[in-house]
Write a protein that holds these residues in place. Structure first.
Motif, PDB file in Angstrom:
ATOM      1  N   LEU A 189      -5.717 -31.345 -13.692  1.00  0.00           N
ATOM      2  CA  LEU A 189      -5.495 -30.009 -13.143  1.00  0.00           C
ATOM      3  C   LEU A 189      -4.958 -30.068 -11.721  1.00  0.00           C
ATOM      4  CD1 LEU A 189      -8.728 -28.416 -14.564  1.00  0.00           C
ATOM      5  CD2 LEU A 189      -6.408 -28.049 -15.389  1.00  0.00           C
ATOM      6  N   THR A 190      -5.588 -30.870 -10.857  1.00  0.00           N
ATOM      7  CA  THR A 190      -5.117 -30.946  -9.481  1.00  0.00           C
ATOM      8  C   THR A 190      -3.791 -31.683  -9.379  1.00  0.00           C
ATOM      9  OG1 THR A 190      -6.389 -32.971  -9.069  1.00  0.00           O
ATOM     10  CG2 THR A 190      -7.463 -30.878  -8.584  1.00  0.00           C
ATOM     11  N   ALA A 191      -3.512 -32.591 -10.335  1.00  0.00           N
ATOM     12  CA  ALA A 191      -2.271 -33.366 -10.276  1.00  0.00           C
ATOM     13  C   ALA A 191      -1.035 -32.493 -10.450  1.00  0.00           C
ATOM     14  CB  ALA A 191      -2.285 -34.467 -11.334  1.00  0.00           C
ATOM     15  N   THR A 192      -1.162 -31.384 -11.181  1.00  0.00           N
ATOM     16  CA  THR A 192      -0.011 -30.533 -11.450  1.00  0.00           C
ATOM     17  C   THR A 192       0.071 -29.342 -10.492  1.00  0.00           C
ATOM     18  OG1 THR A 192      -1.301 -29.280 -13.078  1.00  0.00           O
ATOM     19  CG2 THR A 192      -0.025 -31.157 -13.885  1.00  0.00           C
ATOM     20  N   ALA A 193      -0.949 -29.173  -9.648  1.00  0.00           N
ATOM     21  CA  ALA A 193      -0.943 -28.056  -8.710  1.00  0.00           C
ATOM     22  C   ALA A 193       0.037 -28.341  -7.575  1.00  0.00           C
ATOM     23  CB  ALA A 193      -2.342 -27.819  -8.154  1.00  0.00           C
ATOM     24  N   GLU A 194       0.825 -27.358  -7.214  1.00  0.00           N
ATOM     25  CA  GLU A 194       1.825 -27.536  -6.178  1.00  0.00           C
ATOM     26  C   GLU A 194       1.218 -27.351  -4.802  1.00  0.00           C
ATOM     27  OE1 GLU A 194       5.037 -24.911  -6.933  1.00  0.00           O
ATOM     28  OE2 GLU A 194       5.602 -25.849  -8.833  1.00  0.00           O
ATOM     29  N   GLY A 195       1.793 -28.071  -3.826  1.00  0.00           N
ATOM     30  CA  GLY A 195       1.328 -27.952  -2.452  1.00  0.00           C
ATOM     31  C   GLY A 195       0.983 -29.301  -1.864  1.00  0.00           C
ATOM     32  N   ASP A 196       0.924 -29.358  -0.557  1.00  0.00           N
ATOM     33  CA  ASP A 196       0.582 -30.589   0.154  1.00  0.00           C
ATOM     34  C   ASP A 196      -0.852 -30.483   0.666  1.00  0.00           C
ATOM     35  OD1 ASP A 196       3.141 -31.716  -0.154  1.00  0.00           O
ATOM     36  OD2 ASP A 196       3.887 -30.530   1.538  1.00  0.00           O
ATOM     37  N   PRO A 197      -1.679 -31.468   0.356  1.00  0.00           N
ATOM     38  CA  PRO A 197      -3.060 -31.400   0.824  1.00  0.00           C
ATOM     39  C   PRO A 197      -3.141 -31.552   2.335  1.00  0.00           C
ATOM     40  CG  PRO A 197      -2.618 -33.542  -0.174  1.00  0.00           C
ATOM     41  CD  PRO A 197      -1.410 -32.691  -0.429  1.00  0.00           C
ATOM     42  N   LYS A 198      -4.095 -30.854   2.942  1.00  0.00           N
ATOM     43  CA  LYS A 198      -4.327 -31.015   4.364  1.00  0.00           C
ATOM     44  C   LYS A 198      -4.909 -32.392   4.620  1.00  0.00           C
ATOM     45  CE  LYS A 198      -6.617 -28.815   8.300  1.00  0.00           C
ATOM     46  NZ  LYS A 198      -7.503 -27.709   8.740  1.00  0.00           N
ATOM     47  N   PRO A 199      -4.343 -33.151   5.562  1.00  0.00           N
ATOM     48  CA  PRO A 199      -4.843 -34.519   5.774  1.00  0.00           C
ATOM     49  C   PRO A 199      -6.256 -34.523   6.332  1.00  0.00           C
ATOM     50  CG  PRO A 199      -3.267 -33.910   7.476  1.00  0.00           C
ATOM     51  CD  PRO A 199      -3.232 -32.815   6.453  1.00  0.00           C
ATOM     52  N   LEU A 200      -6.974 -35.593   6.027  1.00  0.00           N
ATOM     53  CA  LEU A 200      -8.316 -35.792   6.553  1.00  0.00           C
ATOM     54  C   LEU A 200      -8.263 -36.621   7.827  1.00  0.00           C
ATOM     55  CD1 LEU A 200     -10.060 -36.604   3.169  1.00  0.00           C
ATOM     56  CD2 LEU A 200     -10.362 -34.508   4.496  1.00  0.00           C
ATOM     57  N   LEU A 201      -9.201 -36.366   8.734  1.00  0.00           N
ATOM     58  CA  LEU A 201      -9.251 -37.120   9.978  1.00  0.00           C
ATOM     59  C   LEU A 201      -9.633 -38.572   9.734  1.00  0.00           C
ATOM     60  CD1 LEU A 201     -11.155 -34.548  12.238  1.00  0.00           C
ATOM     61  CD2 LEU A 201      -8.753 -35.194  12.448  1.00  0.00           C
ATOM     62  N   LEU A 202     -10.596 -38.792   8.832  1.00  0.00           N
ATOM     63  CA  LEU A 202     -11.115 -40.138   8.589  1.00  0.00           C
ATOM     64  C   LEU A 202     -10.342 -40.799   7.466  1.00  0.00           C
ATOM     65  CD1 LEU A 202     -13.346 -42.199   9.326  1.00  0.00           C
ATOM     66  CD2 LEU A 202     -14.660 -41.273   7.433  1.00  0.00           C
ATOM     67  N   ARG A 203      -9.868 -42.002   7.727  1.00  0.00           N
ATOM     68  CA  ARG A 203      -9.179 -42.791   6.703  1.00  0.00           C
ATOM     69  C   ARG A 203      -9.903 -44.127   6.612  1.00  0.00           C
ATOM     70  NH1 ARG A 203      -4.348 -44.342   8.398  1.00  0.00           N
ATOM     71  NH2 ARG A 203      -3.297 -44.395   6.360  1.00  0.00           N
ATOM     72  N   SER A 204     -10.385 -44.462   5.423  1.00  0.00           N
ATOM     73  CA  SER A 204     -11.216 -45.651   5.261  1.00  0.00           C
ATOM     74  C   SER A 204     -10.723 -46.540   4.136  1.00  0.00           C
ATOM     75  CB  SER A 204     -12.672 -45.269   4.961  1.00  0.00           C
ATOM     76  OG  SER A 204     -13.352 -44.861   6.104  1.00  0.00           O
ATOM     77  N   LYS A 205     -10.881 -47.820   4.348  1.00  0.00           N
ATOM     78  CA  LYS A 205     -10.888 -48.778   3.250  1.00  0.00           C
ATOM     79  C   LYS A 205     -12.333 -48.883   2.783  1.00  0.00           C
ATOM     80  CE  LYS A 205      -7.156 -51.727   5.022  1.00  0.00           C
ATOM     81  NZ  LYS A 205      -6.808 -53.112   5.463  1.00  0.00           N
ATOM     82  N   MET A 206     -12.555 -48.758   1.485  1.00  0.00           N
ATOM     83  CA  MET A 206     -13.911 -48.729   0.963  1.00  0.00           C
ATOM     84  C   MET A 206     -14.161 -49.922   0.052  1.00  0.00           C
ATOM     85  SD  MET A 206     -15.422 -45.991   2.170  1.00  0.00           S
ATOM     86  CE  MET A 206     -16.830 -45.919   1.076  1.00  0.00           C
ATOM     87  N   MET A 207     -15.385 -50.446   0.126  1.00  0.00           N
ATOM     88  CA  MET A 207     -15.859 -51.486  -0.788  1.00  0.00           C
ATOM     89  C   MET A 207     -17.290 -51.124  -1.185  1.00  0.00           C
ATOM     90  SD  MET A 207     -14.585 -54.869   1.307  1.00  0.00           S
ATOM     91  CE  MET A 207     -15.341 -55.950   0.092  1.00  0.00           C
ATOM     92  N   HIS A 208     -17.613 -51.347  -2.449  1.00  0.00           N
ATOM     93  CA  HIS A 208     -18.972 -51.036  -2.896  1.00  0.00           C
ATOM     94  C   HIS A 208     -19.372 -52.016  -3.996  1.00  0.00           C
ATOM     95  CE1 HIS A 208     -21.977 -49.120  -5.550  1.00  0.00           C
ATOM     96  NE2 HIS A 208     -22.503 -48.745  -4.410  1.00  0.00           N
ATOM     97  N   ALA A 209     -20.650 -52.409  -3.959  1.00  0.00           N
ATOM     98  CA  ALA A 209     -21.190 -53.260  -5.027  1.00  0.00           C
ATOM     99  C   ALA A 209     -22.706 -53.168  -5.013  1.00  0.00           C
ATOM    100  CB  ALA A 209     -20.760 -54.715  -4.851  1.00  0.00           C
ATOM    101  N   HIS A 210     -23.307 -53.496  -6.156  1.00  0.00           N
ATOM    102  CA  HIS A 210     -24.740 -53.742  -6.231  1.00  0.00           C
ATOM    103  C   HIS A 210     -24.929 -55.249  -6.112  1.00  0.00           C
ATOM    104  CE1 HIS A 210     -25.139 -49.738  -8.534  1.00  0.00           C
ATOM    105  NE2 HIS A 210     -25.529 -49.574  -7.286  1.00  0.00           N
ATOM    106  N   LEU A 211     -25.689 -55.662  -5.103  1.00  0.00           N
ATOM    107  CA  LEU A 211     -25.836 -57.078  -4.783  1.00  0.00           C
ATOM    108  C   LEU A 211     -27.245 -57.573  -5.067  1.00  0.00           C
ATOM    109  CD1 LEU A 211     -23.976 -57.426  -1.341  1.00  0.00           C
ATOM    110  CD2 LEU A 211     -23.027 -57.585  -3.644  1.00  0.00           C
ATOM    111  N   ARG A 212     -27.317 -58.798  -5.535  1.00  0.00           N
ATOM    112  CA  ARG A 212     -28.577 -59.532  -5.617  1.00  0.00           C
ATOM    113  C   ARG A 212     -28.634 -60.538  -4.482  1.00  0.00           C
ATOM    114  NH1 ARG A 212     -27.608 -59.113 -11.263  1.00  0.00           N
ATOM    115  NH2 ARG A 212     -29.350 -58.079 -12.318  1.00  0.00           N
TER     116      ARG A 212
END
Length: 581
Positions: A189-212
């Protein structure tokens, strides 16, 4: 569990795409209101990282959901001891929030630590999302929603003036009056909606895992060197450094734990860590290597199921609603998981949509206005959240600035929690939900003490000046502490304006200090937050003759306000511990 095959042409009021905490809670409150609800899973439901802990404000929103929609099970999400055994045994307790700032090439300096202890009347916890999300799905089915088998997912969503048509791999369709998309960034639904999203202030590289094999940090840096600190691993630990953070959430930290895992989430400045190895495990090793205490904590850790990574985690949809559809949560926006913000925003949007969608379905001509209001509220939450997290990333540049940032964050959490409880109680007494529907006010969508909103606006502007290079970090920290000492509405219980007060225990002396402040110089709109029905962790079903009276009317604290010096709740004969329903 009630299921249907994807080729069955069944008509529903609402189809919800995605099967996780947000969609399970929304399906539950809609089904409770006698709507025909269908949950459709997504392949990414269990692989995308999600928030792993609650804060007191989160629990206030969860209690509001339970009260407003008459679903007492949702209140159990606010109290670890009330959770089903399967959820509790795989999840963890949260007795504190710790922020440890690190400098490359040095072991951690105990002078660069802040720890907030969770008061005894609260029961925060660490969410093991695979089990928690499954429980939310089961709760929805228990209240009457239908769930497709997890293997079934939509291949196409078609909208018409009369209905929504979901097309599955077999080519068969399911029809509905409305669709909520909370699937992922591949939202049809959002992929076909027209318009440019307002940019976010925070830009992150993300990593996530469950660790033992993650060592508790108290085994890596002597706890006795940290004045008044309690065991780090019994709470959420945030390791901070210039340009990023690592959040450690322990699922092993209580007597009934059946888990040997920790959740580890990394958020890094998008432009500053471009030299890490492509392999995520190697990247994590390279990231912690310059910090001796972190390298020791994770030396023997291994990832269960590998790492989930994204170089462009922050994203936002340009349009989040239209005729017969609404995009929420991960389909509308993804932000950093830091400070439990996504769990909180999930509960806030479930509250808004849980009220809005039944109204829209009852009065279809008014649907556009109803959805526009909900979308505007979601946009305001996104903006508010983005400012909080962008300021946090800037504050991580030095301990002095983080020390100041954390005080304003805690002040907002305390006042937001008490204010929402007050608004909820006011709504229950008045018989109208107007006190908790001030959605046009954005991130503070209920009445808060005068001065809080203004301080937050000023606070965000201070960090904007630091980011722009117009204000040095040390100057900004001094300005924030001065403002905390000056502001009349800031309560004295935590010495917010004192940079040296880095360990926060809500002890009896602090409670007595609050009593004295309330009885003397506290602003009137703050006194209304400290009535007996608002400072306890529960609300009696029947009106109490003492409701509306201050907890200090008789000059002493009630039994349920007593706490030991270590922050744990003290038992009083004949008194049920607050927070238990």
């Amino acid at each position: 569990m009630t299921t249907i095959e994807p080729d069955a042409p069944v008509s529903y009021d609402v189809v919800i795409l995605g099967s996780h905490l947000a969609t399970g809670l929304l399906a539950t409150v809609l089904a409770k209101q006698d709507l025909r609800v269908l949950l459709v899973g997504s392949p990414d439901d269990t692989v995308l990282p999600s928030g792993d802990s609650t804060v007191p404000y989160t629990t206030a929103v969860l209690h509001l959901l339970a009260e407003r929609f008459d679903v007492p099970e949702i209140a159990s999400f606010a109290h670890f001891e009330d959770l089903p055994d399967a959820v509790r045994r795989t999840s963890g307790i949260k007795k504190s929030l710790a922020f440890l700032h690190h400098t490359a090439g040095r072991r951690h300096d105990p002078a660069h630590a802040v720890q907030f202890h969770v008061p005894g009347e609260h029961s925060e916890w660490h969410l093991y999302r695979p089990v928690v999300d499954g429980y939310a799905r089961e709760l929805a089915v228990r209240y009457g929603a239908t769930a497709l088998p997890e293997r079934a997912s939509t291949t196409e969503v078609r909208l018409s003036p009369e209905a929504v048509h979901l097309i599955f791999g077999s080519g068969r369709t399911v029809t509905a009056r409305f669709v909520v998309d909370a699937r992922d960034q591949e939202s049809p639904l959002t992929a076909t909606a027209e318009g440019d999203p307002k940019p976010l202030l925070l830009r992150s590289k993300m990593m996530h895992a469950h660790l033992r094999g993650v060592r508790p940090f108290e085994e890596c840096s002597r706890l006795a060197d940290y004045h008044r600190a309690t065991t780090w691993s019994r709470g959420t630990v945030h390791h901070l450094f210039d340009g990023g953070w690592i959040q450690v959430v322990d699922f092993r930290n209580h007597d009934d734990a059946a888990s040997d895992l920790c959740s580890v989430t990394v958020g890094l400045d998008h432009d500053r860590f471009d030299d890490l190895p492509a392999d995520p495990d190697a990247a994590f090793r390279a990231l912690v290597a310059p910090f001796p205490s972190l390298a020791e904590q994770f030396a023997s850790a291994t990832a269960e199921g590998g790492w989930t990574t994204s170089p462009h985690w922050q994203r936002r949809a340009a349009v989040t609603h239209g005729p017969r559809w609404f995009a929420m949560e991960r389909s509308a926006c993804r932000t950093d998981e830091f400070l439990s913000r996504d769990v909180t925003m999930t509960a806030e949007m479930v509250h808004a949509l849980g009220a809005a969608l039944p109204r829209a379905l009852r009065d279809e001509p008014a649907t556009g206005a109803v959805l526009a209001e909900a979308a505007a509220f979601q946009d305001a939450l996104i903006e508010f959240n983005d400012q909080i997290l962008a300021a946090a990333r800037t504050a991580a540049g030095s301990f002095a600035l983080w020390n100041a940032y954390s005080r304003v964050w805690l002040l907002w959490q305390i006042l937001g929690h008490l204010s929402l409880k007050r608004a909820t109680n006011d709504a229950l007494v008045a018989g109208t939900w107007d006190p908790v529907e001030r959605f046009a006010d954005g991130g503070l969508w209920f009445r808060t003490p005068d001065g809080l909103r203004q301080m937050l606006d000023w606070f965000f502007e201070v960090f904007a000046r630091v980011r722009a290079g117009g204000l040095r970090q040390a100057e900004a920290a001094d300005m924030i502490f001065r403002e905390l000492r000056r502001a009349r509405f800031v309560p004295p219980l935590y010495r917010f304006g004192d940079p040296n007060a880095r360990y926060y225990h809500f002890t009896m002396p602090r409670r007595l200090l609050m009593v004295a402040w309330v009885m003397t110089v506290a602003p009137a709109d703050f006194k209304r937050l400290l009535t007996k029905d608002n400072v306890t962790g529960r609300r009696d079903d029947a009106p109490s003759p003492t409701r509306g009276r201050s907890s200090v009317d008789d000059g002493r604290l009630a039994a349920h306000d007593v706490e030991r010096a270590d922050g744990s709740a003290a038992d009083a004969p004949g008194v049920t511990q607050p927070g238990r329903r």
